[in-house]
Scaffold this motif. Structure first.
Motif, short mmCIF file in Angstrom:
data_model
loop_
_atom_site.label_atom_id
_atom_site.label_comp_id
_atom_site.label_asym_id
_atom_site.label_seq_id
_atom_site.Cartn_x
_atom_site.Cartn_y
_atom_site.Cartn_z
N GLN A 136 0.83 -1.22 0.00
CA GLN A 136 0.00 0.00 0.00
C GLN A 136 0.86 1.26 0.00
OE1 GLN A 136 -2.73 -0.15 3.33
NE2 GLN A 136 -3.03 -2.32 2.97
N ILE A 137 2.09 1.15 0.50
CA ILE A 137 2.99 2.30 0.55
C ILE A 137 3.92 2.26 -0.66
CG2 ILE A 137 4.72 3.53 1.95
CD1 ILE A 137 1.97 3.46 3.29
N PRO B 223 10.64 8.30 1.18
CA PRO B 223 9.92 9.30 0.37
C PRO B 223 10.74 9.69 -0.85
CG PRO B 223 10.14 10.02 2.69
CD PRO B 223 11.02 8.82 2.51
N SER B 224 10.09 10.27 -1.84
CA SER B 224 10.79 10.74 -3.03
C SER B 224 11.82 11.79 -2.66
CB SER B 224 9.81 11.38 -4.02
OG SER B 224 8.91 10.41 -4.49
N GLY C 224 -1.99 10.36 -3.18
CA GLY C 224 -0.97 9.56 -2.49
C GLY C 224 0.24 10.40 -2.14
N ALA C 225 0.03 11.39 -1.25
CA ALA C 225 1.07 12.39 -0.99
C ALA C 225 2.14 11.91 -0.02
CB ALA C 225 0.44 13.67 -0.46
N GLY C 226 1.85 10.87 0.77
CA GLY C 226 2.83 10.39 1.75
C GLY C 226 3.21 11.47 2.73
N PRO D 205 6.89 15.16 -0.10
CA PRO D 205 7.96 15.76 -0.91
C PRO D 205 7.45 16.42 -2.20
CG PRO D 205 8.08 13.35 -1.00
CD PRO D 205 7.06 13.71 0.04
N GLU E 108 -4.61 11.83 0.54
CA GLU E 108 -3.78 10.78 1.14
C GLU E 108 -4.67 9.96 2.08
OE1 GLU E 108 -0.53 9.39 1.09
OE2 GLU E 108 -1.49 8.14 2.60
N ASP F 205 -9.70 7.81 0.51
CA ASP F 205 -9.23 6.82 -0.44
C ASP F 205 -9.37 7.40 -1.85
OD1 ASP F 205 -9.08 4.48 -2.16
OD2 ASP F 205 -9.29 3.33 -0.30
N ALA F 206 -8.31 7.29 -2.62
CA ALA F 206 -8.32 7.88 -3.96
C ALA F 206 -9.33 7.21 -4.88
CB ALA F 206 -6.92 7.78 -4.58
N GLY G 220 1.26 9.59 -6.70
CA GLY G 220 2.23 8.69 -6.08
C GLY G 220 1.59 7.35 -5.71
C1 SAM Z 1 4.93 5.46 -2.94
S1 SAM Z 1 4.10 6.38 -1.65
C2 SAM Z 1 4.34 8.00 -2.39
C3 SAM Z 1 4.47 9.07 -1.35
C4 SAM Z 1 4.93 10.42 -1.85
N1 SAM Z 1 4.11 10.91 -2.94
C5 SAM Z 1 6.39 10.42 -2.23
O1 SAM Z 1 6.67 10.69 -3.41
O2 SAM Z 1 7.24 10.19 -1.39
C6 SAM Z 1 2.38 6.02 -1.97
C7 SAM Z 1 1.39 6.77 -1.09
O3 SAM Z 1 0.06 6.49 -1.57
C8 SAM Z 1 -0.81 6.32 -0.45
N2 SAM Z 1 -1.95 5.50 -0.89
C9 SAM Z 1 -1.92 4.20 -1.26
N3 SAM Z 1 -3.14 3.79 -1.64
C10 SAM Z 1 -3.97 4.88 -1.50
C11 SAM Z 1 -5.35 5.09 -1.77
N4 SAM Z 1 -6.14 4.13 -2.22
N5 SAM Z 1 -5.86 6.33 -1.56
C12 SAM Z 1 -5.06 7.34 -1.09
N6 SAM Z 1 -3.74 7.19 -0.82
C13 SAM Z 1 -3.19 5.97 -1.03
C14 SAM Z 1 0.07 5.64 0.60
O4 SAM Z 1 -0.46 5.82 1.90
C15 SAM Z 1 1.42 6.34 0.38
O5 SAM Z 1 1.51 7.49 1.17
#
Ligand code: SAM
Length: 216
Positions: free
Chosen positions: A44-45, A50-51, A75-77, A80, A99, A121-122, A143
């Motif tokens: 899920q992550i 982070p980027s 999906g801002a995490g 960054p 997010e 949830d996206a 993301g």
């Molecule tokens: C790869 S991380 C990217 C984080 C950030 N954008 C970066 O570049 O470091 C993916 C992010 O998407 C979020 N995520 C995953 N599934 C999601 C969903 N269905 N709805 C919203 N956010 C989600 C996760 O919680 C995580 O923070």
């Protein structure tokens, strides 16, 4: 400073961004929080750090903010990409940051008090935008680990993106697996280009997807 990826650390000193008093205090560094989430929630992550700021800047690069009314980040995490976006976007540009993880959302709100951070949830993107009265979007910065979504959920997210994206807009999708999913994004978008960013751990990049072909 994140020792792995050069990103800002615990948060309160984003150059050029307002500082929230809540940011002061004993925070886990962003990268450590992120790593912990990755160890607990894995797919899920989808990334263990982070980027990097270089990847974040590259994702936002080329957006003409004088012609941009709305940007949606998915999906801002720990933020960054959000930081790079908010550093460039003028106050007239509406930025919606989506997010799902509540801890990440808390950090995002502390770090970017001026931003519209939505804990959701996206896959509910359509109703989230409708609720905010947003009909069209200039750019999506994504993301989300879309390849590990079910086909149904991916179709829901990207179907909404395609309905809302302006004809000259872009959908920018982060990835740590350069070129691998190009074909998958081509099923949705007319034009898909890939940009590699080596200054990230691991080396990463992003797809720039457009609903129509451009003459570049
Ligand atoms: C790869 S991380 C990217 C984080 C950030 N954008 C970066 O570049 O470091 C993916 C992010 O998407 C979020 N995520 C995953 N599934 C999601 C969903 N269905 N709805 C919203 N956010 C989600 C996760 O919680 C995580 O923070």
């Amino acid at each position: 400073m994140n020792p792995l990826n050069g990103t800002a650390h615990t948060g309160p000193t984003e150059p050029g961004l307002p500082v929230s008093p809540k940011c002061r205090g004993s925070w886990l560094p962003y990268w450590l929080l992120f790593l912990g989430k990755f160890l607990r929630h894995g797919r899920q992550i989808a990334s263990f750090v982070p980027s990097s700021m270089w990847l974040a800047r590259a994702v936002v690069h080329g957006i003409d903010f004088s012609r941009t009314a709305t940007v949606v980040e998915l999906g801002a995490g720990t933020g960054p990409i959000t930081a790079a976006l908010l550093r460039q976007a003028p106050p007239s540009c509406r930025c919606v940051i989506i997010e799902r993880d509540p801890d990440f959302c808390r950090r995002l709100r502390d770090r970017f008090p001026q931003a519209d951070v939505v804990e959701a949830d996206a896959t509910d993107l359509d109703s989230l935008l409708k609720k905010r009265g947003i009909e069209t979007v200039d750019h999506f910065l994504c993301g989300l680990p879309l390849p590990s979504f079910t086909t149904e959920d991916r179709d829901r997210v990207l179907g909404c993106v395609l309905r809302r994206l302006k004809p000259d807009g872009t959908f920018r999708q982060l990835t740590h697996m350069p070129w691998v999913y190009q074909r998958m994004y081509r099923r949705y978008f007319e034009e898909v280009r890939f940009r590699l960013v080596l200054r990230n751990l691991p080396p990463a990049g992003f797809y720039i997807c457009r609903p129509r072909l451009t003459a570049q």
